[in-house]
Design a protein around this motif. Structure first.
Motif, PDB file in Angstrom:
ATOM      1  N   PHE A   1     -11.127  -4.520 -19.128  1.00 10.48           N
ATOM      2  CA  PHE A   1     -11.859  -5.237 -18.088  1.00 10.48           C
ATOM      3  C   PHE A   1     -11.414  -4.727 -16.713  1.00 10.48           C
ATOM      4  N   GLY A   2     -12.380  -4.502 -15.825  1.00  8.76           N
ATOM      5  CA  GLY A   2     -12.088  -3.978 -14.493  1.00  8.76           C
ATOM      6  C   GLY A   2     -12.597  -2.571 -14.277  1.00  8.76           C
ATOM      7  N   LYS A   3     -12.981  -1.883 -15.356  1.00  8.48           N
ATOM      8  CA  LYS A   3     -13.552  -0.556 -15.193  1.00  8.48           C
ATOM      9  C   LYS A   3     -15.035  -0.688 -14.885  1.00  8.48           C
ATOM     10  N   GLY A   4     -15.644   0.386 -14.418  1.00  8.79           N
ATOM     11  CA  GLY A   4     -17.060   0.343 -14.096  1.00  8.79           C
ATOM     12  C   GLY A   4     -17.323   0.099 -12.633  1.00  8.79           C
TER      13      GLY A   4
ATOM     14  N   THR B   1     -11.762   1.638  -8.394  1.00  7.03           N
ATOM     15  CA  THR B   1     -10.470   1.303  -8.974  1.00  7.03           C
ATOM     16  C   THR B   1      -9.829   0.115  -8.275  1.00  7.03           C
ATOM     17  N   GLU B   2      -9.928   0.071  -6.936  1.00  4.52           N
ATOM     18  CA  GLU B   2      -9.316  -1.020  -6.187  1.00  4.52           C
ATOM     19  C   GLU B   2      -9.970  -2.356  -6.546  1.00  4.52           C
ATOM     20  N   ASP B   3     -11.292  -2.361  -6.651  1.00  6.95           N
ATOM     21  CA  ASP B   3     -11.991  -3.594  -7.025  1.00  6.95           C
ATOM     22  C   ASP B   3     -11.612  -4.025  -8.439  1.00  6.95           C
ATOM     23  N   GLY B   4     -11.563  -3.058  -9.348  1.00  7.96           N
ATOM     24  CA  GLY B   4     -11.216  -3.378 -10.730  1.00  7.96           C
ATOM     25  C   GLY B   4      -9.823  -3.959 -10.854  1.00  7.96           C
ATOM     26  N   ILE B   5      -8.867  -3.367 -10.127  1.00  2.18           N
ATOM     27  CA  ILE B   5      -7.497  -3.877 -10.158  1.00  2.18           C
ATOM     28  C   ILE B   5      -7.442  -5.297  -9.610  1.00  2.18           C
ATOM     29  N   GLY B   6      -8.175  -5.535  -8.513  1.00  4.55           N
ATOM     30  CA  GLY B   6      -8.173  -6.862  -7.916  1.00  4.55           C
ATOM     31  C   GLY B   6      -8.755  -7.916  -8.838  1.00  4.55           C
ATOM     32  N   ILE B   7      -9.901  -7.603  -9.463  1.00  2.27           N
ATOM     33  CA  ILE B   7     -10.540  -8.569 -10.359  1.00  2.27           C
ATOM     34  C   ILE B   7      -9.674  -8.823 -11.586  1.00  2.27           C
ATOM     35  N   LEU B   8      -9.106  -7.768 -12.145  1.00  5.45           N
ATOM     36  CA  LEU B   8      -8.245  -7.938 -13.320  1.00  5.45           C
ATOM     37  C   LEU B   8      -7.002  -8.750 -12.963  1.00  5.45           C
TER      38      LEU B   8
ATOM     39  N   HIS C   1      -5.425   0.101 -18.985  1.00  7.09           N
ATOM     40  CA  HIS C   1      -4.636   1.237 -18.521  1.00  7.09           C
ATOM     41  C   HIS C   1      -3.961   0.935 -17.186  1.00  7.09           C
ATOM     42  N   LEU C   2      -4.274  -0.187 -16.578  1.00  7.12           N
ATOM     43  CA  LEU C   2      -3.751  -0.518 -15.252  1.00  7.12           C
ATOM     44  C   LEU C   2      -2.385  -1.178 -15.376  1.00  7.12           C
ATOM     45  N   THR C   3      -1.423  -0.448 -15.918  1.00  7.83           N
ATOM     46  CA  THR C   3      -0.119  -1.021 -16.218  1.00  7.83           C
ATOM     47  C   THR C   3       0.694  -1.312 -14.967  1.00  7.83           C
ATOM     48  N   GLU C   4       0.410  -0.612 -13.860  1.00  5.64           N
ATOM     49  CA  GLU C   4       1.193  -0.839 -12.646  1.00  5.64           C
ATOM     50  C   GLU C   4       0.927  -2.199 -12.033  1.00  5.64           C
ATOM     51  N   LEU C   5      -0.104  -2.881 -12.514  1.00  7.22           N
ATOM     52  CA  LEU C   5      -0.477  -4.177 -11.960  1.00  7.22           C
ATOM     53  C   LEU C   5       0.433  -5.296 -12.447  1.00  7.22           C
ATOM     54  N   PHE C   6       1.065  -5.104 -13.604  1.00  6.40           N
ATOM     55  CA  PHE C   6       1.755  -6.205 -14.261  1.00  6.40           C
ATOM     56  C   PHE C   6       3.266  -6.066 -14.178  1.00  6.40           C
TER      57      PHE C   6
END
Length: 230
Positions: free
Chosen positions: A100-103, A106-113, A134-139
């Protein structure tokens, strides 16, 4: 839940974040959990050596599926599915989020996720959440993080055949996605892979990406196209 392929119990955590390379089986893993939960609730046997499944009222899915007749983009369908999930999921619900967050950017996807995960974390009694990303840096500590493991030789190896996907869930986060390796496995021409690797290396070092053709050839091609249009 215990199976021969994935003998790892994840029942002690409410929010499970699964990372790992492409082709490693993240999506299949979370879908098989939902299938086992569904089969157990209709009284069926389940493909596991042993399973303890709590009462589940609903299974919510945001897995990027899209009907050919749908009048919305895959990203918009995901947003609707996640919105429904956030509004109606209870502590007895099972929620699946696959990439979830792709499409979108990248910045928007990271924010929504990140906002979605924070919403689940802030719940007094959150649902059971399985999320692949794949957005492991977020967590950091928002949930329990696992990854689909693989075998690879020393870092100097460039042979795609040297990477072996094990399809096993183990603790920790994945550091690489191996997207180029997966592209080669999928039959993408080698010259495309080489160009992609060059661009990735150039962008990573903040250098300017040179054109494949020089300016003279570029202008010549444009002139020829304009002539054909006339």
């Amino acid at each position: 839940m215990s199976t021969k392929a994935n003998p790892f119990c994840v029942a002690s955590e409410r929010i499970i974040i699964i990372t790992g390379p492409n082709y490693s089986g993240k999506s299949i893993y979370i879908k098989q959990v939902a299938l086992i939960v569904f089969l157990s609730h209709i009284g069926s046997f389940v493909p596991a050596d042993a399973a303890t499944v709590g009462l589940t009222d609903r299974i919510f899915c945001a897995t990027g599926s899209k009907l050919m007749t749908a009048e919305q983009s895959t990203f918009m369908i995901d947003l609707h599915q996640v919105g429904l999930m956030l509004r109606q999921a209870t502590s007895r619900s099972l929620c699946l989020l696959d990439e979830f967050g792709k499409g979108t950017l990248t910045e928007d996807g990271i924010g929504i996720l990140g906002g979605t995960v924070n919403y689940f974390v802030a719940c007094d009694d959150p649902p059971k959440v399985l999320m692949s990303t794949h957005l492991t840096e977020l967590f950091n500590d928002e949930g329990k993080i696992f990854h689909m493991s693989l075998l690879r030789p020393d870092n100097n190896s460039t042979d795609v055949k040297d990477i072996v996907f094990l399809y096993r869930l183990v603790p920790g986060r994945a550091l690489h996605s191996y997207g180029l390796h997966c592209a080669l496995l999928a039959g993408v021409p080698e010259e495309v892979i080489k160009r992609a690797a060059f661009i990735l290396d150039t962008v990573g070092s903040s250098d300017y990406v040179e054109r494949l053709c020089n300016e003279y050839n570029y202008l010549s091609n444009i002139t020829m196209i304009m002539t054909l249009q006339v």
